[in-house]
Design an enzyme around this catalytic site. Structure first.
Site, PDB file in Angstrom:
ATOM      1  N   ASN A  55      37.015  26.481  45.265  1.00 58.26           N
ATOM      2  CA  ASN A  55      35.438  26.384  44.608  1.00 58.26           C
ATOM      3  C   ASN A  55      34.709  25.327  45.233  1.00 58.26           C
ATOM      4  O   ASN A  55      33.482  25.496  45.372  1.00 58.26           O
ATOM      5  CB  ASN A  55      35.829  26.063  42.900  1.00 58.26           C
ATOM      6  CG  ASN A  55      36.179  27.387  42.352  1.00 58.26           C
ATOM      7  OD1 ASN A  55      36.486  28.424  42.802  1.00 58.26           O
ATOM      8  ND2 ASN A  55      36.544  27.065  40.989  1.00 58.26           N
ATOM      9  N   ARG A 378      30.351  44.184  45.230  1.00 63.28           N
ATOM     10  CA  ARG A 378      31.461  43.768  46.002  1.00 63.28           C
ATOM     11  C   ARG A 378      32.506  44.805  45.762  1.00 63.28           C
ATOM     12  O   ARG A 378      32.741  45.236  44.798  1.00 63.28           O
ATOM     13  CB  ARG A 378      31.921  42.326  45.702  1.00 63.28           C
ATOM     14  CG  ARG A 378      31.140  41.370  45.785  1.00 63.28           C
ATOM     15  CD  ARG A 378      31.742  39.991  45.415  1.00 63.28           C
ATOM     16  NE  ARG A 378      30.728  38.966  45.000  1.00 63.28           N
ATOM     17  CZ  ARG A 378      30.101  38.339  45.885  1.00 63.28           C
ATOM     18  NH1 ARG A 378      30.515  38.265  47.102  1.00 63.28           N
ATOM     19  NH2 ARG A 378      29.398  37.368  45.466  1.00 63.28           N
ATOM     20  N   ARG A 408      26.950  37.489  48.634  1.00 67.22           N
ATOM     21  CA  ARG A 408      27.347  36.525  49.404  1.00 67.22           C
ATOM     22  C   ARG A 408      28.815  36.282  49.984  1.00 67.22           C
ATOM     23  O   ARG A 408      29.502  36.500  49.043  1.00 67.22           O
ATOM     24  CB  ARG A 408      26.985  35.005  48.781  1.00 67.22           C
ATOM     25  CG  ARG A 408      27.332  33.725  49.599  1.00 67.22           C
ATOM     26  CD  ARG A 408      26.842  32.568  48.790  1.00 67.22           C
ATOM     27  NE  ARG A 408      25.390  32.337  48.602  1.00 67.22           N
ATOM     28  CZ  ARG A 408      24.850  32.232  47.767  1.00 67.22           C
ATOM     29  NH1 ARG A 408      25.376  31.821  46.328  1.00 67.22           N
ATOM     30  NH2 ARG A 408      23.435  31.936  47.663  1.00 67.22           N
ATOM     31  N   HIS A 438      22.445  44.066  42.029  1.00 65.21           N
ATOM     32  CA  HIS A 438      23.410  43.389  41.323  1.00 65.21           C
ATOM     33  C   HIS A 438      24.081  44.137  40.220  1.00 65.21           C
ATOM     34  O   HIS A 438      25.054  44.027  39.620  1.00 65.21           O
ATOM     35  CB  HIS A 438      23.170  41.858  40.877  1.00 65.21           C
ATOM     36  CG  HIS A 438      24.085  41.133  40.400  1.00 65.21           C
ATOM     37  ND1 HIS A 438      24.692  40.836  39.099  1.00 65.21           N
ATOM     38  CD2 HIS A 438      25.379  40.588  41.191  1.00 65.21           C
ATOM     39  CE1 HIS A 438      25.559  40.074  39.182  1.00 65.21           C
ATOM     40  NE2 HIS A 438      26.171  39.987  40.264  1.00 65.21           N
ATOM     41  N   TYR A 471      39.774  39.287  36.357  1.00 64.78           N
ATOM     42  CA  TYR A 471      38.342  39.216  35.779  1.00 64.78           C
ATOM     43  C   TYR A 471      38.496  39.855  34.563  1.00 64.78           C
ATOM     44  O   TYR A 471      38.712  41.211  34.546  1.00 64.78           O
ATOM     45  CB  TYR A 471      37.262  39.372  36.468  1.00 64.78           C
ATOM     46  CG  TYR A 471      36.978  38.728  37.721  1.00 64.78           C
ATOM     47  CD1 TYR A 471      37.844  37.593  38.407  1.00 64.78           C
ATOM     48  CD2 TYR A 471      35.517  38.672  38.445  1.00 64.78           C
ATOM     49  CE1 TYR A 471      37.591  37.045  39.463  1.00 64.78           C
ATOM     50  CE2 TYR A 471      35.279  37.819  39.498  1.00 64.78           C
ATOM     51  CZ  TYR A 471      36.290  36.997  39.884  1.00 64.78           C
ATOM     52  OH  TYR A 471      35.900  36.369  40.965  1.00 64.78           O
ATOM     53  N   ARG A 567      31.263  30.443  30.448  1.00 61.88           N
ATOM     54  CA  ARG A 567      32.471  30.087  31.215  1.00 61.88           C
ATOM     55  C   ARG A 567      32.016  28.754  32.239  1.00 61.88           C
ATOM     56  O   ARG A 567      32.580  27.778  32.286  1.00 61.88           O
ATOM     57  CB  ARG A 567      32.944  31.086  32.034  1.00 61.88           C
ATOM     58  CG  ARG A 567      34.360  30.659  32.615  1.00 61.88           C
ATOM     59  CD  ARG A 567      34.484  31.678  33.838  1.00 61.88           C
ATOM     60  NE  ARG A 567      33.739  31.558  35.040  1.00 61.88           N
ATOM     61  CZ  ARG A 567      32.983  32.377  35.686  1.00 61.88           C
ATOM     62  NH1 ARG A 567      33.405  33.612  35.310  1.00 61.88           N
ATOM     63  NH2 ARG A 567      32.266  32.365  36.817  1.00 61.88           N
ATOM     64  N   HIS A 595      34.444  36.838  32.572  1.00 60.26           N
ATOM     65  CA  HIS A 595      33.604  37.505  33.502  1.00 60.26           C
ATOM     66  C   HIS A 595      32.255  38.385  32.707  1.00 60.26           C
ATOM     67  O   HIS A 595      31.213  38.527  33.303  1.00 60.26           O
ATOM     68  CB  HIS A 595      33.868  38.102  34.546  1.00 60.26           C
ATOM     69  CG  HIS A 595      32.946  38.344  35.716  1.00 60.26           C
ATOM     70  ND1 HIS A 595      32.384  39.555  36.219  1.00 60.26           N
ATOM     71  CD2 HIS A 595      32.390  37.396  36.578  1.00 60.26           C
ATOM     72  CE1 HIS A 595      31.715  39.452  37.095  1.00 60.26           C
ATOM     73  NE2 HIS A 595      31.569  38.181  37.568  1.00 60.26           N
TER      74      HIS A 595
END
Length: 713
Positions: A55, A378, A408, A438, A471, A567, A595
């Site tokens: 991270n 993704r 990204r 998205h 997730y 979160r 998530h």
């Protein structure tokens, strides 16, 4: 009802908002805290430590890099809390350094605990028996030595390019024949595993740099090592989008290449490296503006995940096998029949992502399916979703895939998928140049009798089979014609820029998501002013948008009770008298990564209630999600699905005590005490069927009822 403090609206920005970047570092601190949580098995604690390191790498390569770019270009763009880029960088450098020092301390403690249970991480000079020593040298000579390329550092040898996250060793050598000094650089290829597992018991691991140091005489025959030191760099990895780019694909292929040579943002150096060598490195790497971190311990904390794979199930979470929703199984695994009968929500990872894959595989093989439309943000490297779309196209169906190139760190993978899809005959669309797509939406159009029926999937997470295992996300399936018409309109907007005049169910950004959420909050304010309960529950990954924060402050001042489960980043300052005293914020960090994005509005009654307005979404509450991304928010109206999301998912998140942290008005997070009746939401969902996914066999079974505790205003 609380009266607003007149001085609150005049407060400094720093009194109204937490800094975005410092809030993210606070989140990573919570991740690191899990590495010290003895309720977790030891290797899972090591995994949390590794995640905190990975991270941090991404944070520097994107967020710190962006601020550094603003500073170098003299851009005085202040954050919502009023800080300049230079002020933010100073604060981030101090806090991130503290956090990285803490990571090393945690590694020291975990390292010792691992040794006590038979997993040793040893250094270059560690003693070992003759057999193991011979094996290790043979492994070095055959598997490592041929790949290494030492390079002298002198005027005849220019300093080589070192890639992002590149790990290297500097050797100061002395030639035995004439005592002449020479400096050598050894870059460690990323193709090599960071750790070497030495055969035998106990399990012993040696880091690759330690192996190279151990056998430096084989690498540099005729030389004596006077000193050596490991260093690692992080580069600027963001990609800037040129809105006037004539060819987006070509632009991204070029940008990915440029990214590999981005500015050095951070350099980790072993403390043992002499100061002249450090200065030489900064000069050669053009990193005088980089953050330099002297490491006493292990360089590259994120790479510790190489030990997590050790074959020690006793030191890991008990394996969990996701359930396949019983209701779909009762229809003979016919997804379309189950969805046609009733809307369903699949709760990942407790319920298998295979449902989503099966939905598309069935569409690909069903002769009555005529078209498939799919967004891909993704999809992962081994994507069954991509395979299903290719199979559908090759079977002669009309297939449209919206591939987001601006996801990204997935840009290169998405370009590869786009090429594969196009070769199979899929119509590939890249969406908008200046907006990311998205939204996670899939649409299947099927011929049934004389008519066509559409089946839709709306997800809060990506179509990614790996992250779907860790997730927590929601997959909403429906055959409701209104949702289908809206989904078709959204796809037409992305592929042909045909903006829909009206939408029946869906809310879309950047078109109307911000205004719709503001209106829903205003409605709760009006309920409170009329003497009715005003209540809002919301769950998301990040809350950053100042306008939405101000709207929540207004709701608090009107007497609306707001409970937020965030979160990661939270820039809202809760519990401030006269500003946010009716707002509570908690963060959940545990075995699974929270998530899903959910918003609930009481609609004039205390929550939970059957008349509450419940929505799921792909969007966090950030400026980019409201203004620069194509997102969706979908109302949940089917009573069973409504109850599942409200009475199961949201209540479980609110009453969790074993993995939860509370945010106070000063920005500090405090881990909740489990109390006399501890509750772990992950354990609850791992052991209980969902309301909409359970089949007839569960109709008479009792699923434990969740009740709110300790949440009275």
């Amino acid at each position: 009802m609380a009266e607003a403090d007149p001085s609150a609206s005049m407060a400094l920005p720093s009194d109204r908002y937490f800094n975005r970047e410092l809030s993210w570092l606070a989140f990573n601190q919570r991740v690191l805290e899990e590495a010290m949580n003895r309720a977790h098995p030891l290797l899972e604690r090591l995994r949390f430590l590794s995640i905190s390191g990975a991270n941090m790498d991404e944070f520097f390569s994107v967020r710190v890099a962006g601020l550094k770019g603003q500073q170098l270009q003299n851009v005085d763009l202040r954050s919502a809390d009023g800080l300049t880029p230079a002020q933010q960088l100073a604060a981030l450098t101090e806090e991130s350094t503290r956090l990285m020092i803490a990571q090393q301390k945690v590694w020291g403690a975990v390292h010792d605990e691992l040794a006590q249970v038979g997993i040793e991480v040893i250094g270059p000079s560690s003693e070992m028996d003759v057999g193991c020593a011979q094996w290790l040298r043979e492994h070095f000579l055959t598997q490592i030595f041929p790949i290494l390329t030492p390079q002298a550092l002198d005027p005849a040898h220019p300093f080589p390019f070192i890639p992002n996250q590149g790990l290297s060793i500097i050797f100061d050598l002395e030639r035995l024949s004439d005592k002449q000094p020479i400096r050598e650089l050894v870059m460690i290829p990323p193709s090599l595993a960071r750790f070497v597992r030495i055969p035998g018991d106990p399990a012993r691991y040696m880091a690759l740099e330690a192996v190279i140091r151990r056998f430096s005489a084989d690498l540099f025959p005729g030389y004596r090592v006077r000193n050596s030191g490991v260093f690692r760099i992080i580069r600027d990895s963001d990609i800037e989008i040129e809105e006037e780019a004539e060819d987006l694909v070509r632009h991204f292929r070029s940008a990915i290449k440029r990214r590999r040579r981005g500015r050095v943002i951070r350099m980790e150096i072993e403390e043992r490296i002499p100061e002249p060598v450090e200065e030489m490195l900064q000069d050669m790497l053009q990193g005088h503006e980089a953050v330099v971190v002297e490491v006493e311990g292990f360089v590259g904390i994120g790479d510790l995940n190489g030990i997590v794979d050790a074959d020690r199930p006793d030191l890991k979470f008990e394996p969990y096998v996701p359930r396949f929703p019983e209701r779909i199984a009762e229809y003979g695994s016919d997804c379309f029949a189950a969805i046609r009968a009733k809307d369903i929500v699949v709760h990942h990872p407790y319920e298998a992502f295979d449902v989503v894959v099966s939905f598309l595989k069935q569409a690909a093989s069903d002769p009555d399916v005529v078209a498939i439309k799919q967004t891909l943000y993704r999809a992962g490297k081994q994507s069954a979703i991509i395979r299903a779309l290719i199979d559908a196209a090759e079977a002669g169906k009309s297939v449209t895939a919206v591939v987001e190139l601006k996801a990204r760190f997935d840009e290169e993978q998405n370009l590869m998928w786009a090429d594969a899809l196009e070769r199979a005959g899929v119509q590939v669309v890249y969406g908008f140049i200046d907006w990311k797509t998205h939204a996670k939406i899939s649409m299947v159009i099927r011929r049934e009798g004389e008519q066509f029926r559409s089946y839709c999937h709306f997800g809060t997470g990506n179509y990614h089979p790996i992250t779907a295992r860790i997730y927590t996300d929601l997959s909403f399936f429906t055959a409701d014609p209104a949702y289908s018409r809206d989904a078709a309109a959204l796809f037409n907007y992305i592929t042909g820029y045909v903006e829909p005049k009206t939408l029946e169910k869906l809310v879309m950004s950047p078109r109307d998501l911000r205004n719709t959420l503001s209106g829903l909050i205003d409605a709760e304010i009006e309920h409170a002013r009329a003497g009715r309960p005003g209540t809002i529950w919301a769950k998301m990954n990040s809350l950053v948008d100042p306008a939405m924060i101000e709207k929540l402050y207004a709701a608090s001042n009107a007497g609306v009770q707001v409970d937020l489960i965030i979160r990661g980043i939270c820039c809202l300052r809760p519990g401030v008298p006269g500003m946010s005293e009716n707002i509570r914020v908690k963060s959940i960090v545990g075995r699974f990564l929270e998530h899903s994005r959910i918003a609930v509005f009481g609609n004039g009654k205390t929550l939970p209630n059957n008349g509450a307005k419940v929505f799921i979404s792909s969007a966090d509450w950030m400026q980019r999600n409201f203004d620069r991304r194509v997102e969706f928010m979908a109302p949940i109206e089917n009573s069973t699905v409504h109850d599942q999301i409200l009475d199961q998912v949201m209540v479980a998140n609110l009453i969790d005590t074993e993995q939860s942290w509370s945010l106070d008005s000063d920005g500090h997070y405090t881990r909740l005490e489990p109390g006399d009746k501890p509750f772990n939401l992950h354990r609850y969902f791992m052991t209980n069927p969902s309301l909409s996914g359970r089949g007839a066999a569960f109709d008479t079974e009792s699923v434990p009822t969740l009740r709110l505790r300790g949440l009275t205003a």
